[in-house]
Design a protein around this motif. Structure first.
Motif, PDB file in Angstrom:
ATOM      1  N   SER A  27       0.838  -1.206   0.000  1.00 23.60           N
ATOM      2  CA  SER A  27       0.000   0.000   0.000  1.00 23.60           C
ATOM      3  C   SER A  27       0.870   1.251   0.000  1.00 23.60           C
ATOM      4  CB  SER A  27      -0.941  -0.004   1.210  1.00 23.60           C
ATOM      5  OG  SER A  27      -0.214  -0.015   2.426  1.00 23.60           O
ATOM      6  N   GLN A  28       2.002   1.179   0.687  1.00 17.72           N
ATOM      7  CA  GLN A  28       2.934   2.308   0.709  1.00 17.72           C
ATOM      8  C   GLN A  28       3.518   2.574  -0.677  1.00 17.72           C
ATOM      9  OE1 GLN A  28       6.534   1.864   3.159  1.00 17.72           O
ATOM     10  NE2 GLN A  28       6.129   3.894   4.008  1.00 17.72           N
ATOM     11  N   LYS A  29       3.649   1.524  -1.471  1.00 13.82           N
ATOM     12  CA  LYS A  29       4.162   1.665  -2.836  1.00 13.82           C
ATOM     13  C   LYS A  29       3.080   2.122  -3.815  1.00 13.82           C
ATOM     14  CE  LYS A  29       7.691  -1.947  -2.216  1.00 13.82           C
ATOM     15  NZ  LYS A  29       8.891  -1.111  -2.399  1.00 13.82           N
ATOM     16  N   GLY A  30       1.850   2.272  -3.321  1.00 15.91           N
ATOM     17  CA  GLY A  30       0.786   2.797  -4.160  1.00 15.91           C
ATOM     18  C   GLY A  30      -0.131   1.762  -4.777  1.00 15.91           C
ATOM     19  N   ASN A 111      -1.986   4.273   4.297  1.00 12.15           N
ATOM     20  CA  ASN A 111      -1.371   4.362   2.968  1.00 12.15           C
ATOM     21  C   ASN A 111      -2.379   4.220   1.831  1.00 12.15           C
ATOM     22  OD1 ASN A 111       1.202   4.577   4.129  1.00 12.15           O
ATOM     23  ND2 ASN A 111       1.494   2.356   4.150  1.00 12.15           N
ATOM     24  N   GLY A 112      -3.653   4.007   2.173  1.00 13.33           N
ATOM     25  CA  GLY A 112      -4.676   3.884   1.141  1.00 13.33           C
ATOM     26  C   GLY A 112      -5.198   2.478   0.925  1.00 13.33           C
ATOM     27  N   GLY A 113      -4.682   1.507   1.690  1.00 11.01           N
ATOM     28  CA  GLY A 113      -5.154   0.135   1.570  1.00 11.01           C
ATOM     29  C   GLY A 113      -6.470  -0.077   2.301  1.00 11.01           C
ATOM     30  N   GLU A 114      -7.080  -1.233   2.091  1.00 15.85           N
ATOM     31  CA  GLU A 114      -8.330  -1.586   2.759  1.00 15.85           C
ATOM     32  C   GLU A 114      -8.113  -2.810   3.646  1.00 15.85           C
ATOM     33  OE1 GLU A 114     -11.695  -1.938   0.107  1.00 15.85           O
ATOM     34  OE2 GLU A 114     -10.842  -0.454  -1.274  1.00 15.85           O
ATOM     35  N   VAL A 115      -8.915  -2.899   4.713  1.00 18.77           N
ATOM     36  CA  VAL A 115      -8.864  -4.026   5.637  1.00 18.77           C
ATOM     37  C   VAL A 115     -10.274  -4.569   5.808  1.00 18.77           C
ATOM     38  CG1 VAL A 115      -8.360  -4.769   7.996  1.00 18.77           C
ATOM     39  CG2 VAL A 115      -6.845  -3.135   6.858  1.00 18.77           C
TER      40      VAL A 115
END
Length: 409
Positions: A27-30, A111-115
């Protein structure tokens, strides 16, 4: 069949350290990521002794909020005697496993990810260059289907994603464990608050080792892990890790009062020679799904997260170039770990299954007389044996003396 609700670059099944670190990195890498955890909370099924050295805190940039306690001393309790090593300053930490898992997931979301909590992996279908994944919501029993370019198996020893339910897996060595989380009186806690205690020999362990680790004030982790192999003196022990854990509380810790906060357990399935399946049909395995836990035990969280970091490097290259090079992921992991893991396989088999209690005692006593706490830590957690080789002649001479006197060593 349910409708496909969302599409992702990467879906990670399993919210443990390996899965959480994978989601955090990608997620940090986009990349568009989804981290799936079967339990409704990261504090459920909270099984990990989580003792480690200080190095992983810096290696993975972990905050102090995931630390349960610091330790500086180590005690090894054998059937007859107890052996102590003392440090002048903190040598390591015991992590709060639930807080660690939660932190990694929060980083991914930041970072924009989902859980997705409370969803269980059901099955996968490879469709062209992508994978459809069915997830079962625990509360409603409804199926949610998502599509992803890559699917990560971070389900640990079960390897549920890499292998379908009826698919044959490589030969595995089995282990299991039980851990109690207890709150004790202050006087009792103070005896254990800055040290790790390990137990060897069949009075306190069953074909493995047991432990007492401190957490935050007045909280102790007490547990026992075993291998499922026949061993010497096994008739001299209780028949379950649960009974052994309770025995340690009653006969070794001896608290004036205590409250049982939680009981949890888990299994270990380790593939000798690290001969797991690392990549197949758009599925990549990380953590204990590639036997990242060392067969002798110790700092499993660190190695699970290291495997995630390595896998993410190759996933990043795959997305940037379109070239699959995941065989190199397997090759590099084995290059980094295989020799140490092979040596640990031999060491674990001897210590947990071949040696009698007396032989275990003799070896621990020899180690205490000849090696500092730093060498012990290097052996227990980093599986480095170089400094021990300097004493090989002393060790062999000791064995000869015992043999001439018709004694076991």
């Amino acid at each position: 069949m349910s409708m496909i609700e969302n599409k992702y670059d990467v879906v990670i099944i399993g919210g443990g350290p390996a899965g959480g670190q994978t989601a955090r990195n990608l997620s940090q890498k986009g990349y568009k990521t989804l981290l799936v955890e079967r339990y409704k909370s990261f504090y459920d099924n909270n099984f990990s002794s989580a003792g480690m050295t200080l190095e992983p805190l810096k290696e993975f940039n972990l905050p102090t909020k995931v630390i349960g306690s610091y330790w500086k001393d180590i005690t090894i309790k054998c059937t007859e005697k107890e052996y102590d090593w003392f440090g002048e300053k903190p040598k390591g930490v015991v992590l709060d496993f639930g807080k660690l898992r939660e932190f990694l997931a929060e980083e991914s979301v930041f970072n924009g990810g989902e859980v997705l909590l409370g969803h269980k992996y059901v099955e996968k279908r490879v469709v062209g260059t992508e994978v459809e994944v069915d997830l079962l919501e625990a509360e409603t029993s409804k199926i949610k289907t998502v599509k992803t370019k890559l699917l990560i198996d971070a389900t640990g020893p079960l390897r549920k994603v890499m292998y379908d339910s009826k698919e044959e897996q490589p030969k595995m060595n089995l282990g299991s464990g039980t851990e109690y989380l207890i709150e004790v009186d202050q006087k009792t806690y103070n005896k254990f608050k800055e040290k790790l205690v390990f137990f060897l020999g069949h009075k306190w362990a069953l074909k493995g080792y047991s432990w007492v680790f401190p957490m935050e004030n007045r909280i102790l982790k007490v547990g026992s892990g075993r291998t499922h192999l026949k061993s010497k003196d096994q008739e001299n022990t209780d028949k379950s890790t649960k009974k052994i854990t309770e025995k340690i509380i009653k006969e070794y810790i001896k608290p004036e009062t205590y409250t049982l906060l939680d009981i949890h357990g888990g299994i270990l399935r380790y593939c000798e020679g690290l001969n797991d399946t690392y990549y197949k049909n758009n599925v990549i395995a990380v953590g204990d799904a590639i036997s990242a836990i060392n067969p002798r035990g110790g700092e499993g969280i660190r190695y699970a997260m290291q495997s995630a970091n390595l896998a993410c490097d190759y996933i990043d290259v795959y997305f940037k170039t379109g070239q699959e090079n995941f065989k190199e992921y397997e090759k590099q992991w084995k290059k980094k770990k295989l020799l140490k893991w092979r040596l640990s396989e031999v060491s674990a088999r001897r210590m947990y299954n071949r040696y009698s209690d007396l032989q275990v005692e003799n070896r621990v006593e020899f180690f205490q007389k000849h090696f500092s706490i730093d060498v012990l830590i290097d052996s227990l957690f980093n599986f480095n044996y170089n400094k021990m080789l300097s004493r090989v002649f002393s060790y062999l001479w000791m064995k000869l003396k015992y043999k001439f006197n018709n004694k076991e060593f």
